[in-house]
Design an enzyme around this catalytic site. Structure first.
Site, PDB file in Angstrom:
ATOM      1  N   ASN A  10      35.386  50.197  35.798  1.00 13.60           N
ATOM      2  CA  ASN A  10      36.246  49.030  35.625  1.00 13.60           C
ATOM      3  C   ASN A  10      36.240  48.237  36.935  1.00 13.60           C
ATOM      4  O   ASN A  10      36.825  48.665  37.922  1.00 13.60           O
ATOM      5  CB  ASN A  10      37.660  49.531  35.273  1.00 13.60           C
ATOM      6  CG  ASN A  10      38.673  48.416  35.232  1.00 13.60           C
ATOM      7  OD1 ASN A  10      38.335  47.237  35.243  1.00 13.60           O
ATOM      8  ND2 ASN A  10      39.952  48.806  35.181  1.00 13.60           N
ATOM      9  N   LYS A  12      37.647  45.501  37.554  1.00 12.13           N
ATOM     10  CA  LYS A  12      38.906  44.753  37.734  1.00 12.13           C
ATOM     11  C   LYS A  12      38.590  43.312  38.159  1.00 12.13           C
ATOM     12  O   LYS A  12      37.534  42.795  37.796  1.00 12.13           O
ATOM     13  CB  LYS A  12      39.821  45.467  38.734  1.00 12.13           C
ATOM     14  CG  LYS A  12      40.008  46.937  38.353  1.00 12.13           C
ATOM     15  CD  LYS A  12      41.107  47.631  39.078  1.00 12.13           C
ATOM     16  CE  LYS A  12      41.158  49.071  38.602  1.00 12.13           C
ATOM     17  NZ  LYS A  12      42.314  49.809  39.127  1.00 12.13           N
ATOM     18  N   HIS A  95      45.109  48.720  29.871  1.00  8.55           N
ATOM     19  CA  HIS A  95      45.059  49.209  31.249  1.00  8.55           C
ATOM     20  C   HIS A  95      46.451  49.068  31.872  1.00  8.55           C
ATOM     21  O   HIS A  95      47.162  48.093  31.613  1.00  8.55           O
ATOM     22  CB  HIS A  95      44.019  48.434  32.068  1.00  8.55           C
ATOM     23  CG  HIS A  95      43.792  49.068  33.400  1.00  8.55           C
ATOM     24  ND1 HIS A  95      44.641  48.866  34.456  1.00  8.55           N
ATOM     25  CD2 HIS A  95      42.864  49.950  33.829  1.00  8.55           C
ATOM     26  CE1 HIS A  95      44.238  49.596  35.486  1.00  8.55           C
ATOM     27  NE2 HIS A  95      43.160  50.269  35.124  1.00  8.55           N
ATOM     28  N   GLU A  97      47.474  48.118  34.629  1.00 10.53           N
ATOM     29  CA  GLU A  97      47.756  46.875  35.357  1.00 10.53           C
ATOM     30  C   GLU A  97      48.176  45.768  34.391  1.00 10.53           C
ATOM     31  O   GLU A  97      48.973  44.903  34.737  1.00 10.53           O
ATOM     32  CB  GLU A  97      46.532  46.478  36.197  1.00 10.53           C
ATOM     33  CG  GLU A  97      46.416  47.369  37.431  1.00 10.53           C
ATOM     34  CD  GLU A  97      45.002  47.692  37.867  1.00 10.53           C
ATOM     35  OE1 GLU A  97      44.060  46.972  37.489  1.00 10.53           O
ATOM     36  OE2 GLU A  97      44.842  48.698  38.588  1.00 10.53           O
ATOM     37  N   GLU A 165      45.170  57.641  32.469  1.00 14.05           N
ATOM     38  CA  GLU A 165      45.193  57.183  33.859  1.00 14.05           C
ATOM     39  C   GLU A 165      46.631  57.159  34.370  1.00 14.05           C
ATOM     40  O   GLU A 165      47.358  56.176  34.142  1.00 14.05           O
ATOM     41  CB  GLU A 165      44.616  55.767  33.956  1.00 14.05           C
ATOM     42  CG  GLU A 165      43.199  55.656  33.455  1.00 14.05           C
ATOM     43  CD  GLU A 165      42.501  54.441  34.029  1.00 14.05           C
ATOM     44  OE1 GLU A 165      41.564  54.619  34.809  1.00 14.05           O
ATOM     45  OE2 GLU A 165      42.917  53.307  33.725  1.00 14.05           O
ATOM     46  N   GLY A 171      44.058  53.677  42.282  1.00  8.03           N
ATOM     47  CA  GLY A 171      43.889  52.896  43.514  1.00  8.03           C
ATOM     48  C   GLY A 171      44.635  53.449  44.717  1.00  8.03           C
ATOM     49  O   GLY A 171      44.755  52.781  45.729  1.00  8.03           O
ATOM     50  N   SER A 211      41.588  57.152  41.075  1.00  7.96           N
ATOM     51  CA  SER A 211      41.014  57.601  42.348  1.00  7.96           C
ATOM     52  C   SER A 211      39.874  58.609  42.198  1.00  7.96           C
ATOM     53  O   SER A 211      39.717  59.507  43.033  1.00  7.96           O
ATOM     54  CB  SER A 211      42.114  58.155  43.263  1.00  7.96           C
ATOM     55  OG  SER A 211      43.050  57.143  43.565  1.00  7.96           O
TER      56      SER A 211
HETATM   57  P1  PGA Z   1      40.708  53.593  40.708  1.00  5.25           P
HETATM   58  O1  PGA Z   1      41.107  52.811  39.341  1.00  5.25           O
HETATM   59  O2  PGA Z   1      39.511  54.437  40.381  1.00  5.25           O
HETATM   60  O3  PGA Z   1      40.428  52.506  41.686  1.00  5.25           O
HETATM   61  O4  PGA Z   1      41.888  54.432  41.063  1.00  5.25           O
HETATM   62  C1  PGA Z   1      40.993  53.420  38.100  1.00  5.25           C
HETATM   63  C2  PGA Z   1      41.337  52.447  37.004  1.00  5.25           C
HETATM   64  O5  PGA Z   1      42.284  51.665  37.164  1.00  5.25           O
HETATM   65  O6  PGA Z   1      40.671  52.423  35.946  1.00  5.25           O
END
Ligand code: PGA
Length: 248
Positions: A10, A12, A95, A97, A165, A171, A211
């Site tokens: 992803n 983003k 997601h 976010e 997740e 992140g 992560s």
């Molecule tokens: P990250 O994000 O690997 O940067 O922690 C994972 C995600 O949001 O899909």
């Protein structure tokens, strides 16, 4: 039936024409294992470019989000038909976010998921709890609630991959431990067995996200219910290939 190992990337809201080409170049230049399904999700603006430059048969392209309606007066949104028109075949939905920053509800996410499937896209449906919810001991209730909104209106889960997740792991560099992920994935699968049936629950792939990097991916290798990863930050780097190869 063994579940095929799956790695999603992803991007983003990152990238330019140049960097998207460069990142896909890491994949093009690698000897990717034929048995791993890979799906990358660049920003919508670069979906067409990603489809054009990708030369790997095992890599498919995904949108990060779609709307739950077809063409019309929905300024700024994109519909599944447009994603398909550019040659992409997947989308993410739900997601964290989008759930937290854009305030998408469980029902809205479920409706998008259903519409995307009806329009012929496969879907990575993201779920997961916040740190407060984890501390309150309601991780599974939250995951169940997010999944139930979808299972209420979707009976065929063949083209859905679930991504667990935990929001606190995204992140932050603070991945869930392989044991914790396995325990939650197992519970998610058990819950799905009660809503979509044992057969579908046994077949649906459940990815871990939060992560994941080229080093820790290997630690999840023997976790029976972890069928792959959804990767954010590390999917922009060459180490994404190490994650794809982490089960070899
Ligand atoms: P990250 O994000 O690997 O940067 O922690 C994972 C995600 O949001 O899909």
């Amino acid at each position: 039936m063994a579940r095929q190992f799956f790695v999603g990337g992803n991007f983003k809201m990152n990238g330019t024409k140049e960097s998207v080409k460069k990142i896909i170049g890491y994949l093009n230049d690698s000897d990717l294992p034929a048995q791993v399904e890979v799906v990358i999700a660049p920003p919508a603006l670069y979906l067409g470019l990603a489809v054009e430059v990708n030369t790997q048969k095992t890599v498919a392209i995904a949108a990060q989000n779609v709307f739950d309606k077809d063409a019309g007066a929905f300024t700024g949104e994109i519909c599944p038909a447009q994603v398909k028109d550019l040659g992409a075949t997947w989308t993410l939905t739900g997601h964290s976010e989008r759930r937290t920053i854009i305030k998408e509800s469980d029902e809205f996410v479920a409706n998008k998921t259903k519409f995307a499937l009806e329009q012929g896209l496969s879907v990575i449906l993201c779920i997961g709890e916040t740190l407060e919810e984890r501390k309150a001991g309601i991780t599974l209730d939250v995951c169940a609630r997010q999944l139930d909104a979808a299972s209420k209106i979707i009976s065929d889960w063949t083209n859905i991959v679930v991504a667990y997740e935990p929001v606190w792991a995204i992140g932050t560099g603070l991945a869930a431990t392989p044991d914790d992920a396995q325990e939650t994935h197992k519970a998610i699968r058990a819950h799905l067995a009660t809503t979509i049936g044992e057969k579908q629950a046994a077949e649906v792939r459940i990815l871990y996200g939060g992560s994941v990097n080229g080093k820790n991916a290997k630690e999840f290798k023997d976790k029976a219910d972890v069928d792959g990863f959804l990767v954010g930050g590390a999917s922009l780097k060459p180490e994404f290939v190490d994650i794809i190869k982490s089960r070899l």
